[in-house]
Design a protein around this motif. Structure first.
Motif, PDB file in Angstrom:
ATOM      1  N   GLU A  27       0.675  -1.295  -0.015  1.00  0.00           N
ATOM      2  CA  GLU A  27       0.116   0.077  -0.153  1.00  0.00           C
ATOM      3  C   GLU A  27       0.891   1.234   0.043  1.00  0.00           C
ATOM      4  O   GLU A  27       0.377   2.432  -0.059  1.00  0.00           O
ATOM      5  CB  GLU A  27      -0.921  -0.083   1.437  1.00  0.00           C
ATOM      6  CG  GLU A  27      -1.757  -1.380   1.711  1.00  0.00           C
ATOM      7  CD  GLU A  27      -2.708  -1.644   0.091  1.00  0.00           C
ATOM      8  OE1 GLU A  27      -3.077  -0.842  -0.424  1.00  0.00           O
ATOM      9  OE2 GLU A  27      -2.746  -2.840  -0.109  1.00  0.00           O
ATOM     10  N   ASN A  28       2.153   1.221  -0.076  1.00  0.00           N
ATOM     11  CA  ASN A  28       2.996   2.305   0.333  1.00  0.00           C
ATOM     12  C   ASN A  28       3.469   2.707  -0.911  1.00  0.00           C
ATOM     13  O   ASN A  28       4.735   2.491  -1.296  1.00  0.00           O
ATOM     14  CB  ASN A  28       4.065   2.009   1.373  1.00  0.00           C
ATOM     15  CG  ASN A  28       4.786   3.188   1.793  1.00  0.00           C
ATOM     16  OD1 ASN A  28       4.641   4.372   1.414  1.00  0.00           O
ATOM     17  ND2 ASN A  28       6.204   2.706   2.352  1.00  0.00           N
ATOM     18  N   VAL A  29       2.709   3.484  -1.507  1.00  0.00           N
ATOM     19  CA  VAL A  29       3.406   4.319  -2.716  1.00  0.00           C
ATOM     20  C   VAL A  29       2.929   5.879  -2.725  1.00  0.00           C
ATOM     21  O   VAL A  29       1.887   6.334  -3.264  1.00  0.00           O
ATOM     22  CB  VAL A  29       2.666   3.856  -4.142  1.00  0.00           C
ATOM     23  CG1 VAL A  29       3.246   4.370  -5.304  1.00  0.00           C
ATOM     24  CG2 VAL A  29       2.689   2.273  -4.267  1.00  0.00           C
ATOM     25  N   SER A  30       3.756   6.584  -2.070  1.00  0.00           N
ATOM     26  CA  SER A  30       3.733   8.073  -1.921  1.00  0.00           C
ATOM     27  C   SER A  30       3.674   8.808  -2.985  1.00  0.00           C
ATOM     28  O   SER A  30       3.087   9.706  -3.309  1.00  0.00           O
ATOM     29  CB  SER A  30       4.373   8.394  -0.575  1.00  0.00           C
ATOM     30  OG  SER A  30       5.790   8.198  -0.919  1.00  0.00           O
ATOM     31  N   ASP A  31       4.894   8.368  -3.819  1.00  0.00           N
ATOM     32  CA  ASP A  31       5.156   9.026  -4.846  1.00  0.00           C
ATOM     33  C   ASP A  31       6.001   8.093  -5.877  1.00  0.00           C
ATOM     34  O   ASP A  31       7.068   7.553  -5.808  1.00  0.00           O
ATOM     35  CB  ASP A  31       6.159  10.209  -4.910  1.00  0.00           C
ATOM     36  CG  ASP A  31       6.496  10.918  -5.922  1.00  0.00           C
ATOM     37  OD1 ASP A  31       6.145  10.618  -7.134  1.00  0.00           O
ATOM     38  OD2 ASP A  31       7.127  11.977  -5.960  1.00  0.00           O
ATOM     39  N   PRO A  32       5.064   7.517  -7.171  1.00  0.00           N
ATOM     40  CA  PRO A  32       5.647   6.408  -7.846  1.00  0.00           C
ATOM     41  C   PRO A  32       6.955   6.995  -8.499  1.00  0.00           C
ATOM     42  O   PRO A  32       7.976   5.953  -9.085  1.00  0.00           O
ATOM     43  CB  PRO A  32       4.755   6.186  -8.992  1.00  0.00           C
ATOM     44  CG  PRO A  32       3.356   6.759  -8.243  1.00  0.00           C
ATOM     45  CD  PRO A  32       3.834   7.792  -7.256  1.00  0.00           C
ATOM     46  N   ASP A  33       7.237   8.229  -8.815  1.00  0.00           N
ATOM     47  CA  ASP A  33       8.403   8.843  -9.618  1.00  0.00           C
ATOM     48  C   ASP A  33       9.520   8.539  -8.530  1.00  0.00           C
ATOM     49  O   ASP A  33      10.687   8.581  -8.981  1.00  0.00           O
ATOM     50  CB  ASP A  33       8.295  10.203  -9.824  1.00  0.00           C
ATOM     51  CG  ASP A  33       7.403  10.401 -11.076  1.00  0.00           C
ATOM     52  OD1 ASP A  33       6.981   9.283 -11.681  1.00  0.00           O
ATOM     53  OD2 ASP A  33       7.090  11.501 -11.277  1.00  0.00           O
ATOM     54  N   LYS A  34       9.462   8.426  -7.227  1.00  0.00           N
ATOM     55  CA  LYS A  34      10.409   8.001  -6.261  1.00  0.00           C
ATOM     56  C   LYS A  34      10.759   6.768  -6.048  1.00  0.00           C
ATOM     57  O   LYS A  34      11.507   6.241  -5.189  1.00  0.00           O
ATOM     58  CB  LYS A  34      10.067   8.781  -4.994  1.00  0.00           C
ATOM     59  CG  LYS A  34      10.211  10.189  -5.131  1.00  0.00           C
ATOM     60  CD  LYS A  34       9.974  11.018  -3.877  1.00  0.00           C
ATOM     61  CE  LYS A  34      10.045  12.426  -4.034  1.00  0.00           C
ATOM     62  NZ  LYS A  34       9.499  13.267  -2.582  1.00  0.00           N
ATOM     63  N   THR A  35      10.239   5.544  -6.855  1.00  0.00           N
ATOM     64  CA  THR A  35      10.140   4.273  -6.877  1.00  0.00           C
ATOM     65  C   THR A  35      11.066   3.831  -7.982  1.00  0.00           C
ATOM     66  O   THR A  35      11.227   4.370  -9.007  1.00  0.00           O
ATOM     67  CB  THR A  35       9.033   3.346  -6.433  1.00  0.00           C
ATOM     68  OG1 THR A  35       8.334   3.499  -7.760  1.00  0.00           O
ATOM     69  CG2 THR A  35       8.365   3.957  -5.338  1.00  0.00           C
TER      70      THR A  35
END
Length: 202
Positions: A27-35
């Motif tokens: 559930e932890n996807v605060s900002d996809p661009d930072k993954t």
């Protein structure tokens, strides 16, 4: 061999019958661009004696990623989920996004394991090594890895066919993502697939 490489990629894919317990890291996807799942990220892939291939992230919706896999002049679509905490796939659930299976958590410890029920059989992924110092080559760099051993019971179905593998050793890095997979086939043959270049850490 083409089918063998694609089978290994399918098992890796960024993408029977009972749901596994959801990993809270899903559930932890605060900002996809930072993954590692940032759109545009790619991994060049190699297997000794065969054409090079490439995975590129084409879209990312709240961590659910669609990637294109180019091999031998053809392009295939792969799907999975990438969060700040780890990588998850839908291979054994035949694409059912309500039944994710953890490939790796970057905070995992040696001995941690994740299981997925496939009929009356269980596929197990277990952390067997976590580097405390740089000990694995990635191109010209030395990096740390988390090694996950996947054990696949005989006859387990993947996309309607029995898996050609009994065991896969995955190597991941929290900055570079996928590093290597070593698959052992049912006849004992070993297939290696590895990445030596990515822009994921840029």
């Amino acid at each position: 061999m083409k089918k063998l490489i694609y089978s290994l990629l399918t098992l890796f894919s960024l993408a029977i019958l009972f749901s596994c317990e959801k990993d809270p890291g899903m559930e932890n996807v605060s900002d996809p661009d930072k993954t590692l799942g940032k759109v545009g990220n790619y991994w060049n892939l190699k297997s000794t004696g065969y054409p090079n291939s490439k995975i590129t992230i084409e879209s990312n919706s709240n961590g659910v990623v669609i990637g294109s896999y180019t091999f031998n002049g053809k392009t295939y679509t792969l799907e999975g989920k990438i969060t700040e905490d780890g990588i998850y796939d839908y291979v054994y659930s035949n694409g059912d996004k309500n039944k994710p299976f953890t490939m790796v958590r970057f905070d995992a410890k040696v001995g941690d394991k994740w299981e997925f029920k496939v009929g009356n059989q269980t596929v197990v992924r277990k952390v067997v090594h976590k580097s405390t110092e740089d000990d694995t080559f990635y191109g010209w760099l030395m990096i740390k890895t988390i090694d996950v051993e996947e054990t696949i019971p005989s006859g387990v179905q993947v996309k309607g066919a029995a898996s050609p593998f009994t065991k896969i050793l995955w190597k991941f890095n929290h900055k570079f993502g996928f590093v290597m997979a070593t698959g052992t086939k049912t006849n004992g043959t070993v297939v290696n697939l590895y990445s030596d270049e990515t822009n994921a850490a840029d």
